[in-house]
Design an enzyme around this catalytic site. Structure first.
Site, PDB file in Angstrom:
ATOM      1  N   SER A  14       0.830  -1.211   0.000  1.00 43.23           N
ATOM      2  CA  SER A  14       0.000   0.000   0.000  1.00 43.23           C
ATOM      3  C   SER A  14       0.866   1.263   0.000  1.00 43.23           C
ATOM      4  O   SER A  14       0.606   2.210  -0.739  1.00 43.23           O
ATOM      5  CB  SER A  14      -0.892   0.026   1.243  1.00 43.23           C
ATOM      6  OG  SER A  14      -1.823  -1.013   1.190  1.00 43.23           O
ATOM      7  N   ARG A  18       1.439   4.356  -2.967  1.00 45.41           N
ATOM      8  CA  ARG A  18       1.196   5.771  -2.637  1.00 45.41           C
ATOM      9  C   ARG A  18       2.462   6.598  -2.793  1.00 45.41           C
ATOM     10  O   ARG A  18       2.417   7.749  -3.250  1.00 45.41           O
ATOM     11  CB  ARG A  18       0.659   5.869  -1.204  1.00 45.41           C
ATOM     12  CG  ARG A  18      -0.799   5.378  -1.101  1.00 45.41           C
ATOM     13  CD  ARG A  18      -1.110   4.897   0.290  1.00 45.41           C
ATOM     14  NE  ARG A  18      -2.526   4.576   0.483  1.00 45.41           N
ATOM     15  CZ  ARG A  18      -3.099   3.429   0.124  1.00 45.41           C
ATOM     16  NH1 ARG A  18      -2.382   2.485  -0.479  1.00 45.41           N
ATOM     17  NH2 ARG A  18      -4.391   3.209   0.354  1.00 45.41           N
ATOM     18  N   GLY A  84      -5.935  -3.674  -7.859  1.00 42.76           N
ATOM     19  CA  GLY A  84      -7.076  -2.801  -7.566  1.00 42.76           C
ATOM     20  C   GLY A  84      -6.620  -1.445  -7.055  1.00 42.76           C
ATOM     21  O   GLY A  84      -7.237  -0.412  -7.358  1.00 42.76           O
ATOM     22  N   SER A 156     -13.223   1.501   2.965  1.00 40.79           N
ATOM     23  CA  SER A 156     -12.222   1.095   1.977  1.00 40.79           C
ATOM     24  C   SER A 156     -11.183   2.186   1.816  1.00 40.79           C
ATOM     25  O   SER A 156     -11.500   3.319   1.468  1.00 40.79           O
ATOM     26  CB  SER A 156     -12.903   0.824   0.638  1.00 40.79           C
ATOM     27  OG  SER A 156     -11.980   1.000  -0.421  1.00 40.79           O
ATOM     28  N   ASP A 310      -6.926  -8.012   4.643  1.00 42.39           N
ATOM     29  CA  ASP A 310      -6.117  -8.897   3.797  1.00 42.39           C
ATOM     30  C   ASP A 310      -5.586 -10.106   4.563  1.00 42.39           C
ATOM     31  O   ASP A 310      -4.961 -10.983   3.979  1.00 42.39           O
ATOM     32  CB  ASP A 310      -4.947  -8.113   3.184  1.00 42.39           C
ATOM     33  CG  ASP A 310      -5.437  -7.090   2.165  1.00 42.39           C
ATOM     34  OD1 ASP A 310      -6.559  -7.257   1.643  1.00 42.39           O
ATOM     35  OD2 ASP A 310      -4.713  -6.119   1.902  1.00 42.39           O
ATOM     36  N   LYS A 337     -12.449  -9.181  -3.717  1.00 45.83           N
ATOM     37  CA  LYS A 337     -10.988  -9.025  -3.717  1.00 45.83           C
ATOM     38  C   LYS A 337     -10.428  -9.680  -4.987  1.00 45.83           C
ATOM     39  O   LYS A 337     -11.161  -9.887  -5.936  1.00 45.83           O
ATOM     40  CB  LYS A 337     -10.389  -9.634  -2.444  1.00 45.83           C
ATOM     41  CG  LYS A 337     -10.802  -8.888  -1.188  1.00 45.83           C
ATOM     42  CD  LYS A 337     -10.193  -7.499  -1.151  1.00 45.83           C
ATOM     43  CE  LYS A 337     -10.595  -6.739   0.087  1.00 45.83           C
ATOM     44  NZ  LYS A 337     -10.209  -5.321   0.010  1.00 45.83           N
ATOM     45  N   ARG A 341     -12.743 -14.392  -2.213  1.00 45.59           N
ATOM     46  CA  ARG A 341     -12.003 -15.014  -1.101  1.00 45.59           C
ATOM     47  C   ARG A 341     -12.933 -15.648  -0.077  1.00 45.59           C
ATOM     48  O   ARG A 341     -12.585 -16.650   0.528  1.00 45.59           O
ATOM     49  CB  ARG A 341     -11.115 -13.977  -0.397  1.00 45.59           C
ATOM     50  CG  ARG A 341      -9.858 -13.695  -1.128  1.00 45.59           C
ATOM     51  CD  ARG A 341      -8.904 -12.785  -0.346  1.00 45.59           C
ATOM     52  NE  ARG A 341      -7.808 -12.426  -1.235  1.00 45.59           N
ATOM     53  CZ  ARG A 341      -7.054 -11.351  -1.105  1.00 45.59           C
ATOM     54  NH1 ARG A 341      -7.277 -10.495  -0.119  1.00 45.59           N
ATOM     55  NH2 ARG A 341      -6.090 -11.108  -1.957  1.00 45.59           N
ATOM     56  N   ARG A 383      -2.874 -14.165  -1.945  1.00 46.25           N
ATOM     57  CA  ARG A 383      -3.041 -14.380  -0.504  1.00 46.25           C
ATOM     58  C   ARG A 383      -3.628 -15.760  -0.195  1.00 46.25           C
ATOM     59  O   ARG A 383      -3.361 -16.315   0.875  1.00 46.25           O
ATOM     60  CB  ARG A 383      -3.871 -13.255   0.114  1.00 46.25           C
ATOM     61  CG  ARG A 383      -3.199 -11.894  -0.068  1.00 46.25           C
ATOM     62  CD  ARG A 383      -3.629 -10.870   0.930  1.00 46.25           C
ATOM     63  NE  ARG A 383      -3.303  -9.529   0.453  1.00 46.25           N
ATOM     64  CZ  ARG A 383      -2.098  -8.960   0.562  1.00 46.25           C
ATOM     65  NH1 ARG A 383      -1.110  -9.606   1.146  1.00 46.25           N
ATOM     66  NH2 ARG A 383      -1.899  -7.741   0.088  1.00 46.25           N
TER      67      ARG A 383
HETATM   68  C1  S3P Z   1      -5.606  -1.366  -0.077  1.00 51.92           C
HETATM   69  C2  S3P Z   1      -6.831  -1.371   0.524  1.00 51.92           C
HETATM   70  C3  S3P Z   1      -7.623  -2.599   0.745  1.00 51.92           C
HETATM   71  C4  S3P Z   1      -6.768  -3.855   0.638  1.00 51.92           C
HETATM   72  C5  S3P Z   1      -5.857  -3.812  -0.546  1.00 51.92           C
HETATM   73  C6  S3P Z   1      -4.945  -2.613  -0.502  1.00 51.92           C
HETATM   74  C7  S3P Z   1      -4.910  -0.077  -0.260  1.00 51.92           C
HETATM   75  O1  S3P Z   1      -8.644  -2.670  -0.227  1.00 51.92           O
HETATM   76  O2  S3P Z   1      -7.582  -4.994   0.580  1.00 51.92           O
HETATM   77  O3  S3P Z   1      -5.042  -4.996  -0.587  1.00 51.92           O
HETATM   78  O4  S3P Z   1      -3.686  -0.077  -0.525  1.00 51.92           O
HETATM   79  O5  S3P Z   1      -5.566   0.947  -0.151  1.00 51.92           O
HETATM   80  P1  S3P Z   1     -10.075  -1.931  -0.048  1.00 51.92           P
HETATM   81  O6  S3P Z   1      -9.855  -0.469  -0.023  1.00 51.92           O
HETATM   82  O7  S3P Z   1     -10.889  -2.363  -1.224  1.00 51.92           O
HETATM   83  O8  S3P Z   1     -10.613  -2.465   1.249  1.00 51.92           O
END
Ligand code: S3P
Length: 431
Positions: A14, A18, A84, A156, A310, A337, A341, A383
């Protein structure tokens, strides 16, 4: 099997996304250290390069230099791979740009919902054209945005971050409320860079400076990315299931919005200590010392889920070795996901002889002492592959995984690390 030794998990996925995105929006040259080399982060780098950002290759050791210049119209579609986070956060960044761009992804990503982000972005003034309903591919044309006050129905971090990045690139205020607090890496990084981020009455607020040009406000920066708590969770899980020994996991991000699994594991009777607590770029970091323990069942509450979203696969695996029935409340988000999952955790546990079931949005897992034996369908979900590989380390187990390559998404060295911490015992095999 006993555990031993010291491991460093890969960089936080994450934070890596960013860091690259904010470096791409900055004025000047940023230096990023400890970035994840996994495929998801490479997807973000590839998309940013298509938008004209100069990013050095992302390799295992060393610093990655990002030379930012104003991002520009891409010559072709932006392929977000399996990620995602890349797709949703980039929609936020693109909402503040005046050119059109089309995003797509692999088969798994093209099944994942996008309206959760595109609807509020449309409210802000972005034009978004759907190719196939609530999914990728999507074409976005940003422009003059309006400020937004929004209560997200889902906790989220991807939704929250997309909207904050739209505020940043569009130069407008954004106020967000979420039902439960999701990971706050975007907020921490914006605050660390001195950008207008604060909390007001439980809401997250971004306030732009008077200039409408995001490049004028994001300073170039240096950042050391901590190890990924979600990757560390698989190693902690392997240690918890071992017969003896001790494992040190160094340099792990222990942001409380990410470490719900440690809270739940403590309730289950696992023994994990945090030592050498320190700060890296506004994020708490520690070393973890994990030891085996007799596990007991627990109930994971809806409020805890965003802090361990996760980690449900590995926690469910641990629950299958605990005494009693563990219930994970309100984990319906797991359906959308990288794979479904929720259903796949339950079905794969059953395939290994464990009683497990999704009931509505809850997941129930009954612990057993019988060795897990059978074939696991990972659905190419990293995962699931890692969680079930950990289950394959228990005494007498015979766990065959449908594939192992998916671990490259978030933890390319996973199988090598899992092997290195084990003292005896057999591994999982493909099957
Ligand atoms: C993430 C947020 C989560 C997580 C993903 C990474 C992120 O997803 O499951 O692996 O980096 O912001 P959601 O925002 O859909 O919950």
């Amino acid at each position: 099997m006993k555990v031993r030794g010291t491991v460093r998990p890969p960089g936080d996925k994450s934070i890596s996304h960013r860091a690259l995105m904010l470096a791409a929006l900055a004025r000047g040259t940023s230096q990023l250290e400890g970035l994840l080399t996994g495929a998801d982060v490479k997807s973000t780098a590839r998309v940013l390069r298509q938008l004209g950002v100069d990013i050095a290759p992302i390799r295992d050791s060393g610093t990655v230099t990002v030379h930012a210049s104003r991002i520009s119209h891409p010559a072709s579609r932006l392929h977000c791979g399996n990620s995602g986070t890349t797709a949703r956060l980039m929609l936020g960044i693109l909402a503040g740009q005046r050119f059109p761009a089309t995003l797509t992804g692999d088969a798994s990503l093209r099944r994942r919902p996008m309206r959760r982000v595109t609807e509020p972005l449309r409210t802000m003034g972005a034009e978004i054209t759907e190719g196939r309903g609530d999914a990728l591919p999507l074409t976005i044309r940003g422009g003059r945005l309006h400020s937004l006050t929004y209560a997200t129905p889902v906790a989220s971090a991807q939704i929250k971050s997309a909207l904050l990045l739209a505020g940043l690139t569009g130069g407008v205020a954004v106020t967000i409320r979420e039902p439960y607090r999701s990971r706050d890496h975007t907020e921490r990084l914006l605050a660390h860079l001195g950008l207008g981020l604060h909390e007001r009455d439980g809401a997250i607020v971004y306030e732009p400076p008077s200039s409408r040009d995001a490049r004028a406000v994001v300073p170039a920066f240096q950042l050391s990315v901590p190890g990924d708590a979600s990757s560390a969770a698989f190693l902690v899980g392997a240690a918890a299931l071992a017969q003896g020994g001790e494992l040190v996991i160094e340099n792990v991000g222990v942001n409380p919005t990410r470490t719900g699994f440690l809270v739940v594991l403590a309730r289950m009777g696992a023994r994990v200590e945090r030592v050498n607590l320190r700060d890296a770029g506004g994020e708490p970091v520690a070393d973890l010392v994990a030891r085996p323990g007799a596990l007991r069942a627990t109930e994971v509450t809806a409020a805890e889920v965003p802090t361990l979203v996760d980690e449900v696969p590995i926690l469910a695996v641990l629950a299958s070795r605990a005494e009693g029935e563990t219930v994970f409340r309100e984990v319906g988000e797991l359906r959308v996901k990288e794979s479904n999952r929720l259903e796949l955790i339950a079905a794969n546990l059953r395939a290994l002889g464990v009683e497990a079931e999704a009931r509505g949005n809850d997941l129930h897992v009954c612990g057993t002492t019988r060795p897990p034996r059978g074939r696991v369908d990972t659905a190419r979900d990293h995962r699931l592959a890692m969680a079930f590989a950990v289950l394959g380390t228990v005494l007498g187990a015979d766990v065959r995984l449908s594939e192992r390559a998916s671990v490259a998404i978030s933890y390319p060295r996973f199988f090598a690390d899992l092997k290195s911490i084990r003292d005896g015992g057999r591994g999982t095999r493909d099957g």
